[in-house]
Enzyme design. Structure first.
Site, mmCIF file in Angstrom:
data_model
loop_
_atom_site.group_PDB
_atom_site.id
_atom_site.type_symbol
_atom_site.label_atom_id
_atom_site.label_comp_id
_atom_site.label_asym_id
_atom_site.label_seq_id
_atom_site.Cartn_x
_atom_site.Cartn_y
_atom_site.Cartn_z
ATOM 1 N NE ARG A 231 70.941 -79.895 37.558
ATOM 2 C CZ ARG A 231 71.462 -79.580 36.396
ATOM 3 N NH1 ARG A 231 70.933 -78.630 35.700
ATOM 4 N NH2 ARG A 231 72.502 -80.231 35.906
ATOM 5 C CD GLU B 174 80.006 -83.335 22.566
ATOM 6 O OE1 GLU B 174 79.277 -82.800 23.426
ATOM 7 O OE2 GLU B 174 80.285 -82.824 21.467
HETATM 8 P P1 AMP Z 1 72.857 -87.484 29.934
HETATM 9 O O1 AMP Z 1 73.801 -88.342 30.717
HETATM 10 O O2 AMP Z 1 73.394 -87.105 28.565
HETATM 11 O O3 AMP Z 1 71.466 -88.080 29.842
HETATM 12 O O4 AMP Z 1 72.744 -86.108 30.701
HETATM 13 C C1 AMP Z 1 71.939 -86.017 31.833
HETATM 14 C C2 AMP Z 1 72.577 -85.216 32.933
HETATM 15 O O5 AMP Z 1 73.233 -84.048 32.451
HETATM 16 C C3 AMP Z 1 71.503 -84.748 33.894
HETATM 17 O O6 AMP Z 1 72.000 -84.876 35.220
HETATM 18 C C4 AMP Z 1 71.247 -83.306 33.510
HETATM 19 O O7 AMP Z 1 71.079 -82.517 34.655
HETATM 20 C C5 AMP Z 1 72.485 -82.878 32.714
HETATM 21 N N1 AMP Z 1 72.149 -82.290 31.380
HETATM 22 C C6 AMP Z 1 72.431 -82.834 30.171
HETATM 23 N N2 AMP Z 1 72.009 -82.056 29.165
HETATM 24 C C7 AMP Z 1 71.425 -80.966 29.739
HETATM 25 C C8 AMP Z 1 70.776 -79.783 29.223
HETATM 26 N N3 AMP Z 1 70.635 -79.554 27.907
HETATM 27 N N4 AMP Z 1 70.287 -78.895 30.116
HETATM 28 C C9 AMP Z 1 70.418 -79.112 31.462
HETATM 29 N N5 AMP Z 1 71.016 -80.190 32.001
HETATM 30 C C10 AMP Z 1 71.528 -81.125 31.158
#
Ligand code: AMP
Length: 181
Positions: free
Chosen positions: A64, A101
């Site tokens: 995205r 995770e």
């Molecule tokens: P993070 O690495 O935990 O910051 O997760 C970010 C990535 O995971 C981004 O590319 C988001 O598109 C996706 N992502 C993580 N959590 C969500 C969520 N609750 N809803 C949609 N996309 C998420």
């Protein structure tokens, strides 16, 4: 400056409970992007703080971040660099692991995409724990580039990612925040 012209970005994000697994509230931005006012409001607000900044490249994180990053690059009149999941880029790459995770994932960038001293604006749709963005920042820095800021449509502040990036000396720009995971 109301670049949204009253458009409610948060209300156009669709929330899907328990996707992709129980307990997660998936913030689906396809409904926001499908709205012509919504997509424009996002791009206008993402670029606004950087219109006077010196930027050499906009980097977007698969997938995205490509949709947003491409439009942002066009707006600021700079080139676009993709940061992709492992194994997708055709030329020589450098990679960076990051913790999920359960397990580990890897993002990659073309080894010759960014040169020493290049100023890069990083773009993705959402920041949660900051693991993905932090790995992307590592790749840009390993390439010799400087991350001038990281910009996201959605912040999930309870997961601490935006704070984590700020602690790593990266300016963070987000448009809307949702409570919870
Ligand atoms: P993070 O690495 O935990 O910051 O997760 C970010 C990535 O995971 C981004 O590319 C988001 O598109 C996706 N992502 C993580 N959590 C969500 C969520 N609750 N809803 C949609 N996309 C998420």
């Amino acid at each position: 400056m109301d670049l949204r012209h009253g458009f409610d970005i948060a209300r156009h994000v669709r929330t899907i409970p328990d996707y992709p697994k129980p307990g997660i509230l998936f913030r689906d931005i396809t409904t926001l992007f499908a709205d012509p006012l919504g997509f424009r409001a996002c791009i206008d607000e993402l670029v606004w703080p950087f219109l006077r900044s010196e930027i050499d490249y906009v980097a977007g994180i698969e997938a995205r971040g490509f949709i947003l990053g491409g439009a942002v690059a066009h707006e600021v009149g700079r080139g676009f660099i993709p940061i992709r999941k492992k194994g997708k880029l055709p030329a020589r790459v450098i990679g960076q692991d990051y913790e999920l995770e359960y397990g580990v994932d890897t993002v990659e960038i073309h080894a010759d995409a960014i040169g020493p001293g290049d100023r890069v604006l990083l773009v993705d749709d959402l920041i949660a724990t900051g693991g993905t963005a932090n790995a992307a920042i590592e790749l840009i820095r390993k390439s010799g580039g400087e991350v001038i800021a990281a910009a996201f449509v959605i912040d999930l502040p309870d997961l601490g990612g935006s704070e984590r990036l700020r602690a790593a000396d990266v300016a963070v720009h987000t448009l809307v925040a949702f409570e919870g995971e």
